[in-house]
Motif scaffolding. Structure first.
Motif, PDB file in Angstrom:
ATOM      1  N   VAL A 139       0.806  -1.223   0.000  1.00  0.00           N
ATOM      2  CA  VAL A 139       0.000   0.000   0.000  1.00  0.00           C
ATOM      3  C   VAL A 139       0.843   1.279   0.000  1.00  0.00           C
ATOM      4  O   VAL A 139       0.312   2.381  -0.156  1.00  0.00           O
ATOM      5  N   GLU A 140       2.174   1.153   0.168  1.00  0.00           N
ATOM      6  CA  GLU A 140       2.961   2.337   0.507  1.00  0.00           C
ATOM      7  C   GLU A 140       3.100   3.382  -0.607  1.00  0.00           C
ATOM      8  O   GLU A 140       3.150   4.574  -0.315  1.00  0.00           O
ATOM      9  N   HIS A 141       3.169   2.975  -1.858  1.00  0.00           N
ATOM     10  CA  HIS A 141       3.346   3.982  -2.920  1.00  0.00           C
ATOM     11  C   HIS A 141       2.082   4.819  -3.099  1.00  0.00           C
ATOM     12  O   HIS A 141       2.134   6.035  -3.254  1.00  0.00           O
ATOM     13  N   LEU A 142       0.978   4.127  -3.073  1.00  0.00           N
ATOM     14  CA  LEU A 142      -0.324   4.784  -3.173  1.00  0.00           C
ATOM     15  C   LEU A 142      -0.548   5.738  -1.996  1.00  0.00           C
ATOM     16  O   LEU A 142      -0.901   6.910  -2.170  1.00  0.00           O
ATOM     17  N   ARG A 150      11.674   5.080  -8.567  1.00  0.00           N
ATOM     18  CA  ARG A 150      11.164   3.709  -8.686  1.00  0.00           C
ATOM     19  C   ARG A 150      11.729   2.737  -7.659  1.00  0.00           C
ATOM     20  O   ARG A 150      12.818   2.931  -7.120  1.00  0.00           O
ATOM     21  N   THR A 151      10.980   1.687  -7.467  1.00  0.00           N
ATOM     22  CA  THR A 151      11.378   0.549  -6.641  1.00  0.00           C
ATOM     23  C   THR A 151      12.707  -0.023  -7.144  1.00  0.00           C
ATOM     24  O   THR A 151      12.964  -0.022  -8.339  1.00  0.00           O
ATOM     25  N   PHE A 152      13.517  -0.534  -6.220  1.00  0.00           N
ATOM     26  CA  PHE A 152      14.754  -1.191  -6.653  1.00  0.00           C
ATOM     27  C   PHE A 152      15.020  -2.434  -5.816  1.00  0.00           C
ATOM     28  O   PHE A 152      14.488  -2.595  -4.724  1.00  0.00           O
ATOM     29  N   ARG A 212      15.588   8.564  -2.889  1.00  0.00           N
ATOM     30  CA  ARG A 212      14.283   9.213  -3.122  1.00  0.00           C
ATOM     31  C   ARG A 212      13.159   8.184  -3.035  1.00  0.00           C
ATOM     32  O   ARG A 212      12.078   8.479  -2.534  1.00  0.00           O
ATOM     33  N   HIS A 213      13.430   6.970  -3.526  1.00  0.00           N
ATOM     34  CA  HIS A 213      12.382   5.953  -3.388  1.00  0.00           C
ATOM     35  C   HIS A 213      12.206   5.532  -1.928  1.00  0.00           C
ATOM     36  O   HIS A 213      11.083   5.280  -1.476  1.00  0.00           O
ATOM     37  N   LYS A 214      13.306   5.479  -1.187  1.00  0.00           N
ATOM     38  CA  LYS A 214      13.186   5.144   0.248  1.00  0.00           C
ATOM     39  C   LYS A 214      12.335   6.200   0.956  1.00  0.00           C
ATOM     40  O   LYS A 214      11.530   5.881   1.827  1.00  0.00           O
ATOM     41  N   LEU A 255      10.011   7.981  -0.475  1.00  0.00           N
ATOM     42  CA  LEU A 255       8.644   7.726  -0.949  1.00  0.00           C
ATOM     43  C   LEU A 255       7.972   6.659  -0.057  1.00  0.00           C
ATOM     44  O   LEU A 255       6.830   6.833   0.404  1.00  0.00           O
ATOM     45  N   ASP A 256       8.710   5.574   0.181  1.00  0.00           N
ATOM     46  CA  ASP A 256       8.161   4.496   1.020  1.00  0.00           C
ATOM     47  C   ASP A 256       7.901   4.970   2.449  1.00  0.00           C
ATOM     48  O   ASP A 256       6.888   4.622   3.057  1.00  0.00           O
ATOM     49  N   LEU A 257       8.830   5.763   2.988  1.00  0.00           N
ATOM     50  CA  LEU A 257       8.673   6.258   4.364  1.00  0.00           C
ATOM     51  C   LEU A 257       7.409   7.105   4.495  1.00  0.00           C
ATOM     52  O   LEU A 257       6.630   6.950   5.446  1.00  0.00           O
TER      53      LEU A 257
HETATM   54 ZN    ZN Z   1       8.635   1.222  -2.533  1.00  0.00          ZN
END
Ligand code: ZN
Length: 260
Positions: free
Chosen positions: A77-80, A192-194, A239-241, A243-245
């Motif tokens: 659910v985290e990106h949304l 993006r996810t990595f 930046r993605h980390k 985003l997740d946080l």
């Molecule tokens: Zn993510």
């Protein structure tokens, strides 16, 4: 006074999930004041609701999973939630006809587009914030990884994020940002996810990343990066980390004023 927010118009799209590869239709619908953000599993009997709250977290392995039990569940659910949180959305119905939101390109870009297309509107009620009176600290070091998070009292929502990976293609990366819809969209939403190439086999063995591919995940090899497009930011990983946080902070259930 800050007002609570929802969206103006209903909006839908669909795509496959990162971990399940399930094709899911996702619909955002406006919600009344003090409703919060709730997922509705329209494919299950009686359309059960899952409130987007830390109290409903069922798992945090390679993504944040919320649910009421093994069946009434929503994976990743985290990106949304990150996009909704950054845009200050307090009240929203999120209908899903399967168990995982679409991954799209592995970033929050498409969710930002959906929010903007639907339109954000103020509602006639004061927005509630979490405000800290003193710093709160979290620290864990399990030998493989060390994580330290401190939240300080602040009048706005700011994050200062550093990573230090023992991999030459990632290494040390840093970003500091005040989280506004504009900053989130331009600085964070495209990241993006990595994952690392040596993780892929064990991820697949654990039944994860079934929908993962180079179109939605940057794969970091020993000496090169595999992706369908080049990096979108020089420090895309941190930046993605971030985003997740932000997505996980959304599970607090209300907006936050803190320097993290
Ligand atoms: Zn993510």
């Amino acid at each position: 006074m800050n007002l609570q927010r929802t969206i103006r118009n209903e909006i839908s799209t669909s795509g496959i999930g990162l971990h399940t590869a399930n094709l899911t239709k996702i619909t955002f619908k406006p919600a009344p004041i003090n409703y919060g953000i709730r997922f509705v599993r329209t494919d299950l009997k009686d359309r059960p609701e899952i409130i987007a709250s830390y109290q409903n977290v069922l798992g945090v392995i390679r993504g944040t999973t919320i649910g009421l039990n093994k069946e009434i569940i929503v994976y990743t659910v985290e990106h949304l939630l990150s996009a909704l949180f950054a845009f200050g959305i307090d009240n929203l119905i999120i209908e899903l006809d399967n168990n995982e939101p679409p991954v799209f390109d592995g970033s929050a870009k498409r969710f930002v587009e959906m929010i903007k297309e639907a339109g954000v509107i103020d509602q006639c009620a004061e927005k509630k914030f979490i405000v800290l009176e003193e710093p709160v600290k979290y620290f864990v070091d399990d030998k493989a990884n060390a994580v330290e998070i401190t939240a300080y009292p602040s009048t706005e929502f700011k994050v200062d994020y550093s990573i230090d990976y023992k991999h030459p293609l990632v290494g040390k990366q840093h970003i500091a940002l005040t989280i506004t819809p504009e900053n989130f969209e331009s600085e964070i939403s495209y990241a993006r996810t990595f994952c690392f190439d040596y993780e892929i086999e064990s991820l697949k063995r654990s039944g994860l990343a079934k929908g993962g591919g180079l179109e939605n995940t940057i794969v970091i090899g020993a000496d090169r990066i595999y992706s369908t497009e080049k990096l979108r930011y020089e420090n895309e990983f941190v930046r993605h980390k971030l985003l997740d946080l932000i997505g996980d902070l959304a599970l607090l259930g209300r907006q936050i004023k803190a320097y993290i």
